[in-house]
Design a protein around this motif. Structure first.
Motif, PDB file in Angstrom:
ATOM      1  N   HIS A   1       0.556   6.935  -9.051  1.00  0.00           N
ATOM      2  CA  HIS A   1       1.788   7.095  -8.296  1.00  0.00           C
ATOM      3  C   HIS A   1       2.023   5.821  -7.512  1.00  0.00           C
ATOM      4  O   HIS A   1       1.089   5.201  -7.034  1.00  0.00           O
ATOM      5  N   SER A   2       3.259   5.443  -7.381  1.00  0.00           N
ATOM      6  CA  SER A   2       3.591   4.225  -6.666  1.00  0.00           C
ATOM      7  C   SER A   2       4.420   4.530  -5.429  1.00  0.00           C
ATOM      8  O   SER A   2       5.266   5.405  -5.442  1.00  0.00           O
ATOM      9  N   ILE A   3       4.144   3.795  -4.383  1.00  0.00           N
ATOM     10  CA  ILE A   3       5.029   3.770  -3.227  1.00  0.00           C
ATOM     11  C   ILE A   3       5.816   2.482  -3.421  1.00  0.00           C
ATOM     12  O   ILE A   3       5.258   1.395  -3.442  1.00  0.00           O
ATOM     13  N   LEU A   4       7.110   2.626  -3.629  1.00  0.00           N
ATOM     14  CA  LEU A   4       7.911   1.486  -4.024  1.00  0.00           C
ATOM     15  C   LEU A   4       8.444   0.713  -2.833  1.00  0.00           C
ATOM     16  O   LEU A   4       8.841   1.276  -1.827  1.00  0.00           O
ATOM     17  N   ASN A   5       8.439  -0.596  -2.990  1.00  0.00           N
ATOM     18  CA  ASN A   5       9.053  -1.490  -2.026  1.00  0.00           C
ATOM     19  C   ASN A   5      10.560  -1.272  -2.100  1.00  0.00           C
ATOM     20  O   ASN A   5      11.118  -1.209  -3.185  1.00  0.00           O
ATOM     21  N   ALA A   6      11.212  -1.145  -0.989  1.00  0.00           N
ATOM     22  CA  ALA A   6      12.648  -0.879  -0.978  1.00  0.00           C
ATOM     23  C   ALA A   6      13.445  -2.028  -1.580  1.00  0.00           C
ATOM     24  O   ALA A   6      14.538  -1.842  -2.074  1.00  0.00           O
ATOM     25  N   ILE A   7      12.891  -3.222  -1.562  1.00  0.00           N
ATOM     26  CA  ILE A   7      13.594  -4.374  -2.120  1.00  0.00           C
ATOM     27  C   ILE A   7      13.045  -4.633  -3.518  1.00  0.00           C
ATOM     28  O   ILE A   7      11.908  -5.006  -3.686  1.00  0.00           O
TER      29      ILE A   7
ATOM     30  N   TYR B   1       3.387  13.733   6.149  1.00  0.00           N
ATOM     31  CA  TYR B   1       2.559  13.352   4.999  1.00  0.00           C
ATOM     32  C   TYR B   1       2.633  14.390   3.881  1.00  0.00           C
ATOM     33  O   TYR B   1       2.590  14.042   2.705  1.00  0.00           O
ATOM     34  N   LYS B   2       2.773  15.648   4.245  1.00  0.00           N
ATOM     35  CA  LYS B   2       2.920  16.700   3.230  1.00  0.00           C
ATOM     36  C   LYS B   2       4.180  16.454   2.413  1.00  0.00           C
ATOM     37  O   LYS B   2       4.168  16.551   1.185  1.00  0.00           O
ATOM     38  N   ASN B   3       5.266  16.103   3.083  1.00  0.00           N
ATOM     39  CA  ASN B   3       6.522  15.794   2.408  1.00  0.00           C
ATOM     40  C   ASN B   3       6.390  14.543   1.546  1.00  0.00           C
ATOM     41  O   ASN B   3       6.820  14.523   0.390  1.00  0.00           O
ATOM     42  N   LEU B   4       5.791  13.499   2.087  1.00  0.00           N
ATOM     43  CA  LEU B   4       5.614  12.250   1.360  1.00  0.00           C
ATOM     44  C   LEU B   4       4.827  12.478   0.072  1.00  0.00           C
ATOM     45  O   LEU B   4       5.272  12.131  -1.020  1.00  0.00           O
ATOM     46  N   TRP B   5       3.655  13.111   0.200  1.00  0.00           N
ATOM     47  CA  TRP B   5       2.807  13.341  -0.978  1.00  0.00           C
ATOM     48  C   TRP B   5       3.431  14.340  -1.948  1.00  0.00           C
ATOM     49  O   TRP B   5       3.319  14.186  -3.160  1.00  0.00           O
ATOM     50  N   GLY B   6       4.088  15.344  -1.430  1.00  0.00           N
ATOM     51  CA  GLY B   6       4.749  16.312  -2.302  1.00  0.00           C
ATOM     52  C   GLY B   6       5.802  15.656  -3.166  1.00  0.00           C
ATOM     53  O   GLY B   6       5.925  15.938  -4.358  1.00  0.00           O
ATOM     54  N   THR B   7       6.554  14.737  -2.570  1.00  0.00           N
ATOM     55  CA  THR B   7       7.589  14.014  -3.305  1.00  0.00           C
ATOM     56  C   THR B   7       6.966  13.116  -4.369  1.00  0.00           C
ATOM     57  O   THR B   7       7.373  13.134  -5.533  1.00  0.00           O
ATOM     58  N   ILE B   8       5.974  12.338  -3.983  1.00  0.00           N
ATOM     59  CA  ILE B   8       5.325  11.408  -4.909  1.00  0.00           C
ATOM     60  C   ILE B   8       4.647  12.153  -6.054  1.00  0.00           C
ATOM     61  O   ILE B   8       4.795  11.792  -7.224  1.00  0.00           O
ATOM     62  N   LEU B   9       3.934  13.214  -5.730  1.00  0.00           N
ATOM     63  CA  LEU B   9       3.202  13.950  -6.767  1.00  0.00           C
ATOM     64  C   LEU B   9       4.125  14.743  -7.687  1.00  0.00           C
ATOM     65  O   LEU B   9       3.726  15.123  -8.785  1.00  0.00           O
ATOM     66  N   ALA B  10       5.358  14.961  -7.254  1.00  0.00           N
ATOM     67  CA  ALA B  10       6.346  15.614  -8.112  1.00  0.00           C
ATOM     68  C   ALA B  10       7.000  14.606  -9.055  1.00  0.00           C
ATOM     69  O   ALA B  10       7.881  14.950  -9.832  1.00  0.00           O
TER      70      ALA B  10
ATOM     71  N   LYS C   1       8.732  11.978  -8.099  1.00  0.00           N
ATOM     72  CA  LYS C   1       9.969  11.455  -7.524  1.00  0.00           C
ATOM     73  C   LYS C   1       9.657  10.242  -6.652  1.00  0.00           C
ATOM     74  O   LYS C   1       8.513  10.026  -6.269  1.00  0.00           O
ATOM     75  N   THR C   2      10.681   9.494  -6.341  1.00  0.00           N
ATOM     76  CA  THR C   2      10.520   8.335  -5.467  1.00  0.00           C
ATOM     77  C   THR C   2      10.696   8.778  -4.021  1.00  0.00           C
ATOM     78  O   THR C   2      11.718   9.355  -3.665  1.00  0.00           O
ATOM     79  N   TRP C   3       9.685   8.523  -3.208  1.00  0.00           N
ATOM     80  CA  TRP C   3       9.785   8.835  -1.785  1.00  0.00           C
ATOM     81  C   TRP C   3      10.507   7.689  -1.104  1.00  0.00           C
ATOM     82  O   TRP C   3      10.206   6.522  -1.326  1.00  0.00           O
ATOM     83  N   LYS C   4      11.493   8.021  -0.273  1.00  0.00           N
ATOM     84  CA  LYS C   4      12.217   7.015   0.495  1.00  0.00           C
ATOM     85  C   LYS C   4      12.196   7.428   1.954  1.00  0.00           C
ATOM     86  O   LYS C   4      12.439   8.576   2.281  1.00  0.00           O
ATOM     87  N   GLY C   5      11.890   6.487   2.803  1.00  0.00           N
ATOM     88  CA  GLY C   5      11.863   6.768   4.225  1.00  0.00           C
ATOM     89  C   GLY C   5      11.176   5.646   4.963  1.00  0.00           C
ATOM     90  O   GLY C   5      10.784   4.636   4.377  1.00  0.00           O
ATOM     91  N   ASP C   6      11.033   5.822   6.237  1.00  0.00           N
ATOM     92  CA  ASP C   6      10.357   4.838   7.073  1.00  0.00           C
ATOM     93  C   ASP C   6       8.961   5.345   7.387  1.00  0.00           C
ATOM     94  O   ASP C   6       8.779   6.521   7.721  1.00  0.00           O
TER      95      ASP C   6
END
Length: 92
Positions: A3-9, A68-77, A79-84
């Protein structure tokens, strides 16, 4: 499973994390498998220092468990997590 946490740029992976336990009912066990040059500049960790560590080395204590539950839930589904997110630098 990667899973990747993507750079916004540019949508390039800032950090890639591999889930070590595929069972979704078990606590997430993961390790950092890739970091890009922007990560090393921002965090203060070298590529070698970050690889193989749990993403928790970056945890700042500024976010709730629900965050963190929201962040990981999104990534593991898949999907791309977006936020600060406020991460901790190597220097603290």
């Amino acid at each position: 499973m990667h899973h990747s946490i993507l750079n916004a740029i540019g949508n390039t992976p800032l950090v890639e994390i591999k889930r070590l336990n595929p069972n979704p009912k078990v606590r997430i066990l993961a390790k950092i498998e890739y970091v890009n040059p922007a990560f090393t500049k921002i965090s203060g960790y070298t590529y070698e220092e970050a690889l193989g560590h749990k993403p928790g080395i970056l945890k700042s204590g500024k976010h709730t468990k629900e965050f963190y539950k929201n962040l990981w839930g999104t990534i593991l589904a898949g999907k791309t997590w977006k936020g600060d997110i406020i991460n901790k630098k190597k220097s603290g």
